[in-house]
Scaffold this motif. Sequence first.
Motif, PDB file in Angstrom:
ATOM      1  N   ILE A 102       0.874  -1.171   0.000  1.00 29.81           N
ATOM      2  CA  ILE A 102       0.000   0.000   0.000  1.00 29.81           C
ATOM      3  C   ILE A 102       0.909   1.219   0.000  1.00 29.81           C
ATOM      4  CG2 ILE A 102      -1.624   1.363   1.361  1.00 29.81           C
ATOM      5  CD1 ILE A 102      -2.854  -1.261   2.278  1.00 29.81           C
ATOM      6  N   GLN A 103       0.770   2.037  -1.022  1.00 28.95           N
ATOM      7  CA  GLN A 103       1.670   3.194  -1.145  1.00 28.95           C
ATOM      8  C   GLN A 103       0.981   4.520  -0.853  1.00 28.95           C
ATOM      9  OE1 GLN A 103       3.606   2.683  -4.976  1.00 28.95           O
ATOM     10  NE2 GLN A 103       5.036   1.188  -4.097  1.00 28.95           N
ATOM     11  N   ALA A 104      -0.341   4.484  -0.733  1.00 29.44           N
ATOM     12  CA  ALA A 104      -1.047   5.714  -0.350  1.00 29.44           C
ATOM     13  C   ALA A 104      -2.429   5.346   0.166  1.00 29.44           C
ATOM     14  CB  ALA A 104      -1.160   6.678  -1.528  1.00 29.44           C
TER      15      ALA A 104
ATOM     16  N   MET B 280      -1.598  11.997  -5.437  1.00 32.64           N
ATOM     17  CA  MET B 280      -0.897  13.287  -5.560  1.00 32.64           C
ATOM     18  C   MET B 280       0.604  13.104  -5.837  1.00 32.64           C
ATOM     19  SD  MET B 280      -2.757  15.952  -2.965  1.00 32.64           S
ATOM     20  CE  MET B 280      -2.635  14.972  -1.495  1.00 32.64           C
ATOM     21  N   HIS B 281       1.175  11.989  -5.391  1.00 32.63           N
ATOM     22  CA  HIS B 281       2.624  11.773  -5.574  1.00 32.63           C
ATOM     23  C   HIS B 281       2.948  11.179  -6.946  1.00 32.63           C
ATOM     24  CE1 HIS B 281       1.067   7.857  -4.417  1.00 32.63           C
ATOM     25  NE2 HIS B 281       2.166   7.304  -4.871  1.00 32.63           N
TER      26      HIS B 281
ATOM     27  N   TYR C   1      -7.274   2.997  -1.112  1.00 28.19           N
ATOM     28  CA  TYR C   1      -5.913   2.486  -0.932  1.00 28.19           C
ATOM     29  C   TYR C   1      -5.264   2.356  -2.308  1.00 28.19           C
ATOM     30  CZ  TYR C   1      -7.841   1.265   3.586  1.00 28.19           C
ATOM     31  OH  TYR C   1      -8.440   1.334   4.815  1.00 28.19           O
ATOM     32  N   LEU C   2      -4.032   2.813  -2.404  1.00 26.55           N
ATOM     33  CA  LEU C   2      -3.288   2.614  -3.645  1.00 26.55           C
ATOM     34  C   LEU C   2      -2.357   1.422  -3.438  1.00 26.55           C
ATOM     35  CD1 LEU C   2      -2.608   3.653  -6.525  1.00 26.55           C
ATOM     36  CD2 LEU C   2      -0.697   4.892  -5.477  1.00 26.55           C
TER      37      LEU C   2
ATOM     38  N   GLY D   7       9.378   7.311  -3.642  1.00 26.77           N
ATOM     39  CA  GLY D   7       8.720   8.604  -3.474  1.00 26.77           C
ATOM     40  C   GLY D   7       7.290   8.485  -2.965  1.00 26.77           C
ATOM     41  N   ALA D   8       6.814   7.246  -2.782  1.00 35.80           N
ATOM     42  CA  ALA D   8       5.424   7.071  -2.344  1.00 35.80           C
ATOM     43  C   ALA D   8       5.297   7.424  -0.865  1.00 35.80           C
ATOM     44  CB  ALA D   8       4.982   5.635  -2.584  1.00 35.80           C
ATOM     45  N   PRO D   9       4.145   7.966  -0.460  1.00 30.31           N
ATOM     46  CA  PRO D   9       3.978   8.363   0.938  1.00 30.31           C
ATOM     47  C   PRO D   9       4.053   7.196   1.921  1.00 30.31           C
ATOM     48  CG  PRO D   9       2.166   9.204  -0.425  1.00 30.31           C
ATOM     49  CD  PRO D   9       2.983   8.321  -1.298  1.00 30.31           C
TER      50      PRO D   9
END
Lengths: 206, 382
Positions: A5-7, A69-70, A181-182, A190-192
């Motif tokens: 999960i990256q975001a 957004m990222h 969820y991403l 760079g993912a949150p």
Amino acid sequence: MQLQIQAHSIITPTSVQANGEFVLNNEEKHPFNLFGKELYRHLSIQYPKFFKMDELSQLAFLGTHLLTMHIENWDGDKVAIVLGNKSSSLSSDKRHYQSIADRSNYFPSPAVFVYTLPNIMLGEMCIRYKVTGENTCFIMEQLDVDFLHTYVQHLFEAEHYHYCITGFVDYSDSSYIAELYLVSSQKDTGAPLALDFDKNFNQIIF
Amino acid sequence: MEIYSVADNIVSPLGTNTEANYAACRGGISGIANIQNGDLYPEQFYGAAIGEDIKRALNISEDNGYTFLEQLFIHSVSDALSHVKDLDKNRTLLVISTTKGNIDLLSESYTGPMDTKRSELTVMGNTIARYFDLPNAPVIVSNACISGLSAIITAKRLIEVGQYDHAIVAGGDILSEFVVSGFQCLKAISDEPCRPYDARRKGISLGEACGTMILTRDVTLAKNKGQAVRILSGSQSNDANHISGPSRTGEGLKLAVKRALEQTDITASQISYISAHGTATLFNDEMEAIVFDTLGLSDTPLNSLKGYFGHTLGAAGVIESIITMKQMLERELVASQGFQETGTTKTLNIIQATKAVAACEYALKTTSGFGGCNAAVVYKSL
């Protein structure tokens, strides 16, 4: 295949969060038709079509904006969207019914009718974010973590997607939520977030 | 893992089981007729409505605790189940495909006994699961006009991952004032029975139907051997173009078909038959013609079944898949009802008369829908 999960984003009638950080509180307890527009302005989004969408699509749209957004660029055919929803397109359904309630004064409107399907919110997400992979809308009582995990994990393994947006988006007269969820198979420093995608994927504690 | 469809049912204006529906199609009989019913639309229109004879045959009642649509689902699933040996219900998943479910209950003019709660799709799904004593919560797919194929693909995947051994895939939608008035305001309804791919096509005819397929990893489940067809692959995509119209170039549909083929070891040239979406709107049929031409499928025999059933929305992918499999088993391709003269810029090989074929090993079924979604499934004869 280990997925991450990256975001994460969540919009509720009280507040908006992205990746564990508060974005906006609904201090005035505004209804969604005001709070949603407030959030749109707060995020400085420029997308006039937003104002033509029904509430369900607006919710999904705003949640997806916060979630991606990222991301500057992605290969849209490597992206899938798999969402849960409970109330279908109820608010647009009611609006369409109002327009045909009086048979001597019939005024059904294409602008309303085209939103009377829950998967239209996925279509709006696909148009905005150039997603051309699978998009499926499942109807469920609430976020069914077990089901979505099984389905999404298999989808990555069978069809080699890079990203999948999953979660639960629902709008009814009494309440609303967009919890997204991403999920990704790609390394992205760079993912949150960088959390394991597992059967408890909704138990993110920040 | 190989997944098969081993039994099925269609209930539509053309009959209460697959045999009757197939007999009507091969006999060139259409369920579409002129409808004058103020409860559905203030003016007359053409559509495929389930008639009183079928309702009597199904014992449709207004006060047995089930809505009209639920009764169609119950009949359809019961009949399909009667053609297979006992299923282990703990290992069986119910997948429901519908676009609007019991939407008629939300009408101000609805005066029947049902609780409007039943218009919630989860409540309807649980009602059907409970009727059949199925312990697992049903999966409900609502993906506009591709819902039926989405449900088939979903069921196949959940069997493949080992979560279930069998799946009952049931798709249904009814004609309601809600959808008729909606498609009328979009100016999408033809003022005569629909004519997919024809030069004079004027739009869709709506229909109502319910279809059920029993999917399983156990091909011996069928009571009647020789009825099984393998579900080889399936894929879905989005045009990312427009919410209520197809992409002009059909990129999304192209992607879905390509991906469905990539999951197999066959090429497009090995497809012997295409059951296309063919709604008879100007844009849909033109888009499909471009896609099949680009994919090298313009010589492959193709039909749309909408001329028999009308556009049955959430049922379409399921009932058209069943007729597809029936054609494969019967080695016969049925005429594309309503077609006379090419009306697309790319010429397709539209089946003009029902005909026997030597073999139909691989068939492709496609659908496209509102929201820009597309789906493709490849079936294989055993």
